[in-house]
Enzyme design. Structure first.
Site, PDB file in Angstrom:
ATOM      1  N   HIS A 104      -4.060   5.501   8.308  1.00  0.00           N
ATOM      2  CA  HIS A 104      -3.855   6.721   7.127  1.00  0.00           C
ATOM      3  C   HIS A 104      -3.506   5.712   5.780  1.00  0.00           C
ATOM      4  O   HIS A 104      -4.036   6.165   4.732  1.00  0.00           O
ATOM      5  CB  HIS A 104      -2.770   7.598   7.404  1.00  0.00           C
ATOM      6  CG  HIS A 104      -3.455   8.590   8.210  1.00  0.00           C
ATOM      7  ND1 HIS A 104      -3.360   8.779   9.527  1.00  0.00           N
ATOM      8  CD2 HIS A 104      -3.600  10.032   7.692  1.00  0.00           C
ATOM      9  CE1 HIS A 104      -4.201   9.814   9.898  1.00  0.00           C
ATOM     10  NE2 HIS A 104      -4.368  10.572   8.838  1.00  0.00           N
ATOM     11  N   GLU A 105      -2.550   4.877   5.700  1.00  0.00           N
ATOM     12  CA  GLU A 105      -2.060   4.044   4.764  1.00  0.00           C
ATOM     13  C   GLU A 105      -3.228   3.215   4.149  1.00  0.00           C
ATOM     14  O   GLU A 105      -3.533   3.522   2.736  1.00  0.00           O
ATOM     15  CB  GLU A 105      -1.186   3.273   5.090  1.00  0.00           C
ATOM     16  CG  GLU A 105      -0.285   2.362   4.023  1.00  0.00           C
ATOM     17  CD  GLU A 105       0.307   3.175   2.741  1.00  0.00           C
ATOM     18  OE1 GLU A 105       1.017   4.313   3.268  1.00  0.00           O
ATOM     19  OE2 GLU A 105       0.094   2.882   1.917  1.00  0.00           O
TER      20      GLU A 105
END
Lengths: 508, 508
Positions: B384-385
């Site tokens: 996600h990051e």
């Protein structure tokens, strides 16, 4: 990218190893039924052992399954989305609470409660006991006085019980909020007195046919006055005892809810009404709609809390204190799919009185159901008008008109019986119609336009209809630019006009 | 007013003549069950005849019945109130639509779609095919090259499929919205390539144990790339044919929904974000909360529409076109009562890949369930990051931090399994946590603060915490007066200060 060489194997062996997935059991609020469909039965002990891959080299097996939102899926539970709706509503309105506090500060003032205790209204409320005792006295005349004269006396007394407070409130212009409460009590007294002597008449006739006599006792009348019903009966179903703890809790709820209603009315409805009065005079359609929508939410909150506190709490408290057994004061009107069902179920005490003393006598005389229903609806509309018009000094038949507009709607919604659409139409007519009536009363009250209908009213209606017509004719942009939003402060309106100008150019 | 002389007759004969009331049958959306309870069976023909009063002189009979809202009532249906929630929500937001149009005009511009088609991003997306064909080529080396070298080549190719686009987006600073789409495709390619060679390895080992050989076909790989799954298998459940009309309708829905998402983002989320940036710097707690709540509703709308369009529409369109049978792309995460259930069910393609290639191998090696679950959650947080940080040039680990904050919440909500409270907490954490992260990204993007964490950030957090502390300490009034709302135009702020002053005096 279709690979035609692969086999068609619909009905592939299903989820043999799905038990390897972290166990999801009962972590959803869905029905058991749906969970069964989605998850094959798994033995817990097997999951502990080392798991081997299947013949396709996978731990998890593929299976032909439809998506959950698809109409092909047999069982869908959307319970969680109801919580979403509640949260979204609370979030939207928490924002409005913060905005409101920034804009207006605290408008509430506990001393406002003294409005309700004005001595003139309190005296009027207590004066109602006079008519009740008179009714008992008149009833006692039976056997001494010619019967039709007693009937005339009874009707005079009953009508006086409503008309005298009504005239007094108009003459002395007492406080409107207290005035409405007095008139509700006066209506109750009127209906109870009428029911008392009509039922006594019936019982006397019946007793005479059996060569007996019937005389109502004073304690029967007093119990009837205290009990939460409008239909007299010499006996009622009773409960065994009063649950005092239960009564205390209901009283606390009642006080809390009315404190809440006051806060919502003072802090949200009243500023909303004031802000909407200017566009109402200018006839700028979109700003009126925006104002109406702003009032509609707190207005609905007041209405639903008011319903709960009066028809559930107040009547149940009365019932508990009088050990009255029949507590069906309302049916599930919130599930109404026709407006007719709503009007027959939201106020069962009044509806039962209407059925008992108007509808049944009429149908027994050969009236058909439909005109008899409309007749009791008209009587109900007249009482609504009388209760609202006098305290607010408004004689434009707004409440009456609003209710009579429902008659065609009742007929129209009959074909939607049982459908969700019918329920939505019912709610929309309630949730938008009511704040509109409230807005019109507020306008007339604020401007001292007591009626009858004036030129100013006609012009306002004309302007609104004109604005609506323009909006319908897709000339939204033109409407927005020709009607300046009146409540804008000078410094922002420059920016505002610039934006509108850009918007106008964009639309052409 | 209690009349003690009356009999106690609980169990009074019930509603003998209730059929005289205008018939209510099936005019409510309530369940049949409840209707049966409330209404005794009535023969239609009897209602036509003349009805006589009962022994108490009434047409309607009283019966001991509880009120519908009472806990004593056996069956309650509140279905109609769900419609109320929907209507209230639409009304609240229709008002915001009108306000928004007055304030900002139309901000949307169809040309914005060209952002997505920037040539650099499109080239990067097409370059992903290179890694897919490379994976097939590397797989073909089996039998010619030493096996561990093939493994190294495979992993290098897979990691390159994600890292090269990632670096290119950072280096060339391509358009963020297109960049995110490219990185999602790159992640998909990475996962598909890894699954492809890991499953091929398993099948080769299995084939060897049976003295057979396994070689994947190119069309199997190409089908896998097109199919809506991240786990390779030489065969999948298939459907019989493509329903072209169905595909067309889903495509129209998909386009319509994304047009809607664009309008909501441009017209509601972006102005809301801009308005909240100033109080965010000033650290005025209530204005930040108000701004967050204003963003939260359209943000949720975008999120839920985005979920539906990608996980239901897009993946089902892909599945229909590839005649892919297993369409369980999500479970009923909206009914989640624990955050863990949500994370395991909202994205089944990724979750299945994680179970197949991380969780199962780990537990087969003796890892316990709980650390293995946390491990796949951490991998998910890292992805996600990586997907969000690079296109927005933000290196403060906000997405990663936001997801890692969920780990304690997942543990905390475990005890709420199956309860409505758990479902509400799940929704609140999603609906408030997400707009907060979006707001923080918007702040950094607008101010060009790319990280790492600076003094300005620390000060902002300090101010917010300070404001929160003051609010908790019941010094609401003090907080409101010391922190001036920054977005007020000069002319209104005078009035505003006056109101606040009054409010302040009221509080002391």
């Amino acid at each position: 990218v279709e690979s035609a060489g692969l086999h068609l194997y619909i009905g592939f062996t299903r989820c043999k190893l799905a038990m390897c997935q972290p166990s999801d059991e009962s972590e959803s609020v869905a029905t058991q039924d749906q969970q069964k469909h989605d998850r094959p039965s798994s033995s817990k002990s097997a999951a502990e052992k080392k798991v081997n891959v299947n013949e396709d080299g996978n731990f998890l097996s593929f299976a032909p399954r439809p998506s959950l939102f698809s109409s092909e899926h047999p069982s869908n539970s959307y319970r969680g989305f109801v919580n979403v709706l509640i949260i979204l509503l609370l979030m939207s309105n928490l924002r409005i609470v913060i905005q409101n506090l920034y804009k207006y500060g605290l408008l509430i003032n506990p001393w406002h409660i003294t409005h309700l205790g004005k001595s003139d209204n309190v005296c009027l409320a207590f004066s109602l006991w006079f008519y009740i005792f008179s009714a008992y006295g008149i009833e006692k005349l039976h056997g001494y006085v010619y019967s039709p004269i007693i009937k005339i006396l009874h009707w005079t007394n009953a009508i006086a019980s409503f008309v005298v407070p009504w005239y007094a409130i108009w003459y002395f212009r007492t406080d409107p909020s207290g005035g409405i409460i007095v008139l509700v009590f006066a209506t109750t007294a009127f209906m109870k007195i009428v029911s008392f002597f009509l039922v006594c008449d019936r019982l006397r006739t019946e007793a005479k046919s059996k060569d007996k006599t019937f005389k109502p006792k004073l304690r029967q009348l007093l119990y009837f006055v205290a009990a939460p019903t409008l239909v007299f009966s010499p006996r009622y179903p009773r409960t065994a005892k009063i649950r005092w703890g239960w009564v205390l809790r209901r009283i606390c709820e009642f006080i809390g809810i009315w404190a809440g209603i006051y806060v919502v009315a003072r802090q949200y409805v009243m500023p909303g009404l004031q802000n909407t009065l200017v566009p109402l005079e200018n006839g700028s359609f979109f700003l009126i709609v925006e104002g109406l929508l702003k009032i509609a939410v707190p207005n609905f909150l007041i209405w639903i809390l008011g319903f709960y506190s009066i028809f559930h709490l107040y009547l149940n408290i009365l019932a508990e204190l009088t050990r009255f057994g029949d507590r069906q004061f309302y049916k599930d009107w919130w599930n109404s799919t026709t407006l007719g069902y709503f009007w027959r179920t939201w106020n069962l005490p009044v509806h039962s009185w209407m059925v008992e003393h108007v509808y049944m006598p009429l149908t027994n005389r050969g009236w058909r159901k439909s005109p008899a229903s409309i007749f009791i609806f008209i009587i109900s509309a007249i009482f609504h008008e009388l209760i609202v018009s006098i305290p607010f000094w408004n004689f434009k038949l707004l409440a009456f008109g609003g209710m009579m507009l429902q008659v065609p709607l009742i007929e129209l919604t009959k074909c939607l019986k049982g459908s969700q659409t019918g329920n939505v139409i019912f709610w929309l007519s309630i949730m938008l119609g009511q704040p509109l009536i409230v807005l019109l009363y507020a306008r007339d009250y604020a401007q001292g336009l007591y009626g009858p209908w004036t030129d100013a009213d006609t012009k306002t209606v004309g302007k609104i209809l004109n604005g609506f017509q323009e909006a319908l004719g897709w000339s939204i942009a033109a409407n927005l630019t020709t009607v300046a939003p009146p409540s804008m402060p000078p410094s922002t309106s420059a920016v505002h006009w610039k934006v509108l100008d850009r918007f106008y150019k964009f639309m052409h």
